[in-house]
Write a protein that holds these residues in place. Structure first.
Motif, PDB file in Angstrom:
ATOM      1  N   CYS A 301       0.851  -1.197   0.000  1.00 48.13           N
ATOM      2  CA  CYS A 301       0.000   0.000   0.000  1.00 48.13           C
ATOM      3  C   CYS A 301       0.890   1.251   0.000  1.00 48.13           C
ATOM      4  O   CYS A 301       2.012   1.208   0.504  1.00 48.13           O
ATOM      5  CB  CYS A 301      -0.848   0.078   1.274  1.00 48.13           C
ATOM      6  SG  CYS A 301      -1.880  -1.348   1.562  1.00 48.13           S
ATOM      7  N   GLY A 302       0.342   2.331  -0.495  1.00 53.79           N
ATOM      8  CA  GLY A 302       0.999   3.635  -0.380  1.00 53.79           C
ATOM      9  C   GLY A 302       2.378   3.666  -1.013  1.00 53.79           C
ATOM     10  O   GLY A 302       2.600   3.146  -2.115  1.00 53.79           O
ATOM     11  N   THR A 303       3.300   4.278  -0.290  1.00 52.83           N
ATOM     12  CA  THR A 303       4.666   4.391  -0.795  1.00 52.83           C
ATOM     13  C   THR A 303       5.279   3.021  -1.065  1.00 52.83           C
ATOM     14  O   THR A 303       6.026   2.848  -2.033  1.00 52.83           O
ATOM     15  CB  THR A 303       5.501   5.174   0.243  1.00 52.83           C
ATOM     16  OG1 THR A 303       5.090   6.537   0.192  1.00 52.83           O
ATOM     17  CG2 THR A 303       6.980   5.098  -0.035  1.00 52.83           C
ATOM     18  N   ALA A 304       4.970   2.062  -0.214  1.00 54.77           N
ATOM     19  CA  ALA A 304       5.527   0.715  -0.425  1.00 54.77           C
ATOM     20  C   ALA A 304       5.045   0.144  -1.754  1.00 54.77           C
ATOM     21  O   ALA A 304       5.763  -0.614  -2.416  1.00 54.77           O
ATOM     22  CB  ALA A 304       5.114  -0.196   0.734  1.00 54.77           C
ATOM     23  N   SER A 348       6.315  -3.767   3.111  1.00 57.06           N
ATOM     24  CA  SER A 348       5.703  -2.914   4.134  1.00 57.06           C
ATOM     25  C   SER A 348       6.766  -2.392   5.095  1.00 57.06           C
ATOM     26  O   SER A 348       7.553  -3.174   5.620  1.00 57.06           O
ATOM     27  CB  SER A 348       4.665  -3.728   4.910  1.00 57.06           C
ATOM     28  OG  SER A 348       4.178  -2.993   6.007  1.00 57.06           O
ATOM     29  N   GLN A 349       6.794  -1.108   5.274  1.00 60.14           N
ATOM     30  CA  GLN A 349       7.710  -0.534   6.261  1.00 60.14           C
ATOM     31  C   GLN A 349       7.372  -1.054   7.646  1.00 60.14           C
ATOM     32  O   GLN A 349       8.201  -1.634   8.333  1.00 60.14           O
ATOM     33  CB  GLN A 349       7.614   1.000   6.208  1.00 60.14           C
ATOM     34  CG  GLN A 349       8.617   1.764   7.059  1.00 60.14           C
ATOM     35  CD  GLN A 349       8.339   1.764   8.541  1.00 60.14           C
ATOM     36  OE1 GLN A 349       9.228   1.416   9.330  1.00 60.14           O
ATOM     37  NE2 GLN A 349       7.145   2.089   8.963  1.00 60.14           N
ATOM     38  N   SER A 350       6.116  -0.839   8.048  1.00 58.34           N
ATOM     39  CA  SER A 350       5.724  -1.150   9.429  1.00 58.34           C
ATOM     40  C   SER A 350       5.549  -2.641   9.667  1.00 58.34           C
ATOM     41  O   SER A 350       5.698  -3.116  10.786  1.00 58.34           O
ATOM     42  CB  SER A 350       4.389  -0.470   9.737  1.00 58.34           C
ATOM     43  OG  SER A 350       3.383  -0.976   8.859  1.00 58.34           O
ATOM     44  N   GLY A 351       5.187  -3.355   8.599  1.00 58.15           N
ATOM     45  CA  GLY A 351       4.849  -4.774   8.780  1.00 58.15           C
ATOM     46  C   GLY A 351       3.507  -4.957   9.466  1.00 58.15           C
ATOM     47  O   GLY A 351       3.163  -6.050   9.885  1.00 58.15           O
ATOM     48  N   THR A 353       0.503  -3.025   8.233  1.00 58.80           N
ATOM     49  CA  THR A 353      -0.593  -2.482   7.433  1.00 58.80           C
ATOM     50  C   THR A 353      -1.652  -3.566   7.224  1.00 58.80           C
ATOM     51  O   THR A 353      -1.358  -4.652   6.714  1.00 58.80           O
ATOM     52  CB  THR A 353      -0.049  -1.958   6.094  1.00 58.80           C
ATOM     53  OG1 THR A 353       0.907  -0.958   6.407  1.00 58.80           O
ATOM     54  CG2 THR A 353      -1.133  -1.360   5.234  1.00 58.80           C
ATOM     55  N   THR A 356      -2.189  -5.130   3.715  1.00 55.96           N
ATOM     56  CA  THR A 356      -1.034  -5.900   3.238  1.00 55.96           C
ATOM     57  C   THR A 356      -0.950  -7.228   3.985  1.00 55.96           C
ATOM     58  O   THR A 356      -0.688  -8.287   3.396  1.00 55.96           O
ATOM     59  CB  THR A 356       0.265  -5.081   3.418  1.00 55.96           C
ATOM     60  OG1 THR A 356       0.059  -3.773   2.888  1.00 55.96           O
ATOM     61  CG2 THR A 356       1.434  -5.732   2.714  1.00 55.96           C
ATOM     62  N   VAL A 399       5.536  10.522   9.094  1.00 56.81           N
ATOM     63  CA  VAL A 399       4.422   9.809   8.439  1.00 56.81           C
ATOM     64  C   VAL A 399       4.709   9.638   6.946  1.00 56.81           C
ATOM     65  O   VAL A 399       4.415   8.593   6.358  1.00 56.81           O
ATOM     66  CB  VAL A 399       3.094  10.560   8.674  1.00 56.81           C
ATOM     67  CG1 VAL A 399       2.004  10.007   7.783  1.00 56.81           C
ATOM     68  CG2 VAL A 399       2.682  10.421  10.131  1.00 56.81           C
ATOM     69  N   GLN A 408      13.297  -0.147   0.567  1.00 55.08           N
ATOM     70  CA  GLN A 408      12.480  -1.149  -0.151  1.00 55.08           C
ATOM     71  C   GLN A 408      13.013  -1.343  -1.571  1.00 55.08           C
ATOM     72  O   GLN A 408      13.168  -2.478  -2.039  1.00 55.08           O
ATOM     73  CB  GLN A 408      11.021  -0.681  -0.190  1.00 55.08           C
ATOM     74  CG  GLN A 408      10.327  -0.829   1.152  1.00 55.08           C
ATOM     75  CD  GLN A 408       9.136   0.095   1.339  1.00 55.08           C
ATOM     76  OE1 GLN A 408       8.877   0.989   0.540  1.00 55.08           O
ATOM     77  NE2 GLN A 408       8.402  -0.108   2.413  1.00 55.08           N
ATOM     78  N   GLU A 488       0.553  14.487   0.410  1.00 55.97           N
ATOM     79  CA  GLU A 488       0.260  14.033   1.769  1.00 55.97           C
ATOM     80  C   GLU A 488       0.749  14.984   2.856  1.00 55.97           C
ATOM     81  O   GLU A 488       0.155  15.035   3.922  1.00 55.97           O
ATOM     82  CB  GLU A 488       0.763  12.602   2.010  1.00 55.97           C
ATOM     83  CG  GLU A 488       2.255  12.414   2.024  1.00 55.97           C
ATOM     84  CD  GLU A 488       2.652  10.944   2.210  1.00 55.97           C
ATOM     85  OE1 GLU A 488       1.865  10.153   2.737  1.00 55.97           O
ATOM     86  OE2 GLU A 488       3.785  10.611   1.827  1.00 55.97           O
ATOM     87  N   ALA A 602      -2.187   8.443   8.986  1.00 55.62           N
ATOM     88  CA  ALA A 602      -1.577   7.626  10.026  1.00 55.62           C
ATOM     89  C   ALA A 602      -0.319   6.992   9.451  1.00 55.62           C
ATOM     90  O   ALA A 602      -0.242   6.706   8.262  1.00 55.62           O
ATOM     91  CB  ALA A 602      -2.549   6.546  10.463  1.00 55.62           C
ATOM     92  N   LYS A 603       0.655   6.800  10.304  1.00 56.40           N
ATOM     93  CA  LYS A 603       1.899   6.185   9.857  1.00 56.40           C
ATOM     94  C   LYS A 603       1.674   4.741   9.465  1.00 56.40           C
ATOM     95  O   LYS A 603       2.232   4.236   8.502  1.00 56.40           O
ATOM     96  CB  LYS A 603       2.939   6.287  10.979  1.00 56.40           C
ATOM     97  CG  LYS A 603       4.276   5.644  10.660  1.00 56.40           C
ATOM     98  CD  LYS A 603       4.998   6.412   9.594  1.00 56.40           C
ATOM     99  CE  LYS A 603       6.299   5.757   9.176  1.00 56.40           C
ATOM    100  NZ  LYS A 603       6.682   6.193   7.806  1.00 56.40           N
ATOM    101  N   VAL A 605      -1.334   2.007   8.890  1.00 54.74           N
ATOM    102  CA  VAL A 605      -2.788   1.920   8.751  1.00 54.74           C
ATOM    103  C   VAL A 605      -3.230   0.503   9.121  1.00 54.74           C
ATOM    104  O   VAL A 605      -3.182  -0.411   8.319  1.00 54.74           O
ATOM    105  CB  VAL A 605      -3.235   2.317   7.329  1.00 54.74           C
ATOM    106  CG1 VAL A 605      -4.739   2.205   7.181  1.00 54.74           C
ATOM    107  CG2 VAL A 605      -2.812   3.751   7.043  1.00 54.74           C
TER     108      VAL A 605
HETATM  109  C1  G6P Z   1       0.415   4.717   5.329  1.00 55.02           C
HETATM  110  C2  G6P Z   1       1.621   5.620   5.445  1.00 55.02           C
HETATM  111  C3  G6P Z   1       2.454   5.535   4.157  1.00 55.02           C
HETATM  112  C4  G6P Z   1       2.826   4.100   3.891  1.00 55.02           C
HETATM  113  C5  G6P Z   1       1.609   3.185   3.829  1.00 55.02           C
HETATM  114  C6  G6P Z   1       2.004   1.713   3.821  1.00 55.02           C
HETATM  115  O1  G6P Z   1      -0.444   5.222   4.360  1.00 55.02           O
HETATM  116  O2  G6P Z   1       1.231   6.951   5.672  1.00 55.02           O
HETATM  117  O3  G6P Z   1       3.618   6.301   4.325  1.00 55.02           O
HETATM  118  O4  G6P Z   1       3.506   4.029   2.665  1.00 55.02           O
HETATM  119  O5  G6P Z   1       0.791   3.379   4.987  1.00 55.02           O
HETATM  120  O6  G6P Z   1       2.666   1.448   5.023  1.00 55.02           O
HETATM  121  P1  G6P Z   1       3.643   0.246   5.273  1.00 55.02           P
HETATM  122  O7  G6P Z   1       4.017   0.336   6.716  1.00 55.02           O
HETATM  123  O8  G6P Z   1       2.887  -1.003   4.949  1.00 55.02           O
HETATM  124  O9  G6P Z   1       4.809   0.424   4.356  1.00 55.02           O
END
Ligand code: G6P
Length: 608
Positions: A301-304, A348-351, A353, A356, A399, A408, A488, A602-603, A605
């Motif tokens: 999702c998003g930037t990822a 995924s950055q956060s792991g 989302t 995802t 964020v 990535q 954003e 949200a950082k 989601v």
């Molecule tokens: C949110 C953040 C984005 C990020 C996306 C996916 O929308 O604001 O910056 O790219 O989630 O997040 P992830 O942690 O899965 O990479």
């Protein structure tokens, strides 16, 4: 999104909770609250708005409470009001609960509880769960929580306290992260390592359907069906200074400038240019299966997702494996075809989302080999994959994702080269690619020297409310990412497009009021992008270009040009994205926006 912190120990819980909540602010939230257990009572303070608002309501002079829970809420069910803020308390006012996630069957439970005479004070799904725990309480919080959780459908990370058990927190998770920090005579429960890092680096991560009871007597983990679980204590590898501003005005600019070092760490020990080899320990066990993959699906999702799109080009070019990039939210619901030999890679950055994670679970359910490209060690996606590669770019707090995008792309580049080399790529070509990749961190440092030029671009166009970002080939995903960054954090409307698509509609928008940012680096489509620039110019458009150093032709065509060093075309996104991050940052600052906490965002989601 929502954040949880809870404390049980020998110190006063309140300052620890507030500090923890502040460390979770970056996740995005709209209200906050704490519940303290003291003198046989649960004392709740909560309010809509920032933690600074909550702080004004807190009584720091009250006697210390050794137990408490806190929460930052990002509204889903019910508006961001004082009443809907967490913690919620049960009908007797003896149990307080904080919750991340969504209780899907909350409506039916609410009706049931209302029929039992329960009066609700909020519109939230969380209060339903709280009231349910209250109904089941017969002297053991742990038992009541388990009983209640057996009745709910949905996702949760929760922490619960009870006036009658003043030194106990019961916490549980399903689909929403929760970890327990283990300190000296104390435990800190949190949804994110950032909330506990200043106290301890020793943690246990809860798995889905696990419940933990922490008290000065120790820690006990069971499943919600009451089966004991032995947990391994793990070490968080992030340091405190990584999650602090360290003199920078915002996390976003700190993280943009961290990119050279972050990528050095990401690449360290993994690439061997001399021999043309890539070492990725996390996928060693699945190397054979992966090498024989007939098709890759990248989901994010998003930037990822933008990084994944770069990955699609990389995998097809370097490894010659058919690759598709899918929005996780679409993939999870659209009956995707998973044949033998399909490998799904979640990025995924956060792991954490939600979409995802769910997409990955769906892929596993259909028999795909599931890989993760994740930054946060021990996160839900990292733990649920068959194998994967960590980014190792350090915590990302801003964020707007910046260094995670670079990480990535770098990991996907390594993975593509790894697979390419095992399939058909020559050692010479792999060496050339890896040498170029190894040079990227220094080249990014060089791009960062253009910070002032990027600020000047933002200044010159700050009054413009609509921007276009255009790129071809590897620069197309970068165009998407540049537009996302701008919108954003600065709330300027921006669209990213493959440059050739401009003619199919968006060209109608071109005027001198709409800056067109071209990522026009040297490559096989260079002449084509020059053509697109001319099309914009001839319609009176303003051209901003990101070009390869020494490119006078573009410099003459564009109103402003930011130069980046030359590299192999598949690696150019790692350099060309940096000026776009800087332009977005400066535009947001110039417009007075809250860069690290953009509105409504949200950082991580964690709801779909
Ligand atoms: C949110 C953040 C984005 C990020 C996306 C996916 O929308 O604001 O910056 O790219 O989630 O997040 P992830 O942690 O899965 O990479």
């Amino acid at each position: 999104m929502c954040g949880i912190v809870g404390y049980v120990g020998t110190r006063d819980a309140l300052p620890i909770l507030v500090e923890g909540l502040k460390r979770l602010e970056y996740r995005g939230y709209d209200s906050a609250g704490v519940a303290l257990v003291r003198d046989g009572k649960v004392r709740v303070t909560k309010s809509a708005g920032r933690i600074s608002v909550l702080e004004q309501l807190l009584d720091y002079d009250a006697p210390p409470s050794p137990t408490g829970i806190g929460h930052t809420r990002w509204a889903t069910h019910g508006a961001p009001t004082d009443a809907n803020a967490h913690p919620h308390v049960d009908a007797c006012g003896r149990i307080a609960l904080v919750h991340n996630g969504i209780i899907e069957n909350y409506h039916a439970l609410r009706v049931y509880l209302k029929n039992q005479g329960v009066e609700f004070r909020s519109d939230t799904d969380t209060e339903v769960l709280t009231q349910l725990v209250g109904r089941f309480y017969k002297g053991s919080l742990e038992v009541a929580v388990k009983q209640a959780l057996r009745e709910v459908r949905g996702t949760y990370g929760i922490a619960v306290v009870c006036a009658d058990e003043p030194n106990v927190i019961v916490a549980a998770r399903k689909g929403s992260p929760l970890l327990v920090g283990i300190g000296q005579d104390e435990f800190i429960v949190a949804s994110d390592a950032a909330a506990i890092l200043s106290h301890t680096t020793q943690v246990i991560y809860l798995e889905d359907d696990e419940v933990v009871r922490v008290s000065p007597d120790g820690i006990r983990t069971t499943t919600i069906e009451d089966i004991p679980v032995t947990k391994e204590i793990q070490e968080i590898e992030w340091t405190l200074d990584q999650i602090e501003l360290g003199g920078h005005e915002h996390f976003m600019i700190k993280e943009i400038f961290e990119q050279p070092d972050a990528l050095r760490t990401c690449l360290r020990g993994r690439i061997d240019g001399e021999n043309g080899t890539v070492h990725l320990g996390g996928i060693a066990d699945v190397a054979r299966e992966l090498t024989r993959a007939k098709r890759l699906i990248l989901t994010a999702c998003g930037t990822a997702w933008h990084a994944a799109l770069v990955g699609e080009y990389l995998f097809e070019e370097l490894a010659r494996i058919p690759t598709e990039t899918e929005y996780a939210s679409e993939f999870r619901y659209r009956n995707p075809i998973i044949d033998d030999g399909t490998v799904v890679i979640a990025i995924s950055q956060s792991g954490e989302t939600a979409d995802t994670y769910a997409a990955l679970e769906e892929a596993k359910h259909r028999g795909a080999l599931a890989l993760g490209v994740v930054n946060v060690v021990g996160s839900s996606i990292a733990r649920s994959t068959d194998a994967g590669v960590y980014l190792h770019v350090g915590p990302e707090i801003g964020v707007a994702s910046t260094k995670a995008f670079s990480g990535q792309v770098a990991v996907l580049a390594m993975l593509a080269c790894y697979l390419g080399r095992r399939r058909h790529m020559s050692q010479f070509n792999a060496s050339q690619f890896l040498d170029a990749l190894g040079a990227i961190p220094d080249q990014i440092a060089h791009v960062l020297e253009q910070n002032d030029a990027c600020r000047a671009v933002a200044e010159a166009n700050i009054e413009k409310d609509n921007w276009l970002y255009l790129g071809r080939g590897y620069q197309y995903p970068v165009a998407l990412e540049g537009a996302l960054k701008l919108k954003e954090i600065s709330y300027i409307h921006a669209e990213g497009l493959p440059a050739a698509e401009m003619k199919h509609g968006p060209i109608a928008l071109i005027t001198d009021q709409m800056p067109a940012v071209f990522i026009a680096t040297q490559g096989i489509q260079y002449e084509k992008i020059i053509g697109n620039i001319e099309e914009v110019r001839s319609r009176g458009g303003r051209v901003i270009a990101v070009a390869t150093e020494g490119d006078q032709r573009i410099e003459e065509l564009a109103e402003s040009t930011i130069f980046i060093p030359d590299t192999l075309e598949p690696l150019q996104p790692l350099l060309s994205v940096v000026p776009l991050q800087l332009i977005a940052y400066h535009a947001a600052v110039l417009r007075g926006c809250n860069v690290d906490k953009p509105r409504n965002l949200a950082k991580s989601v964690t709801v779909e």
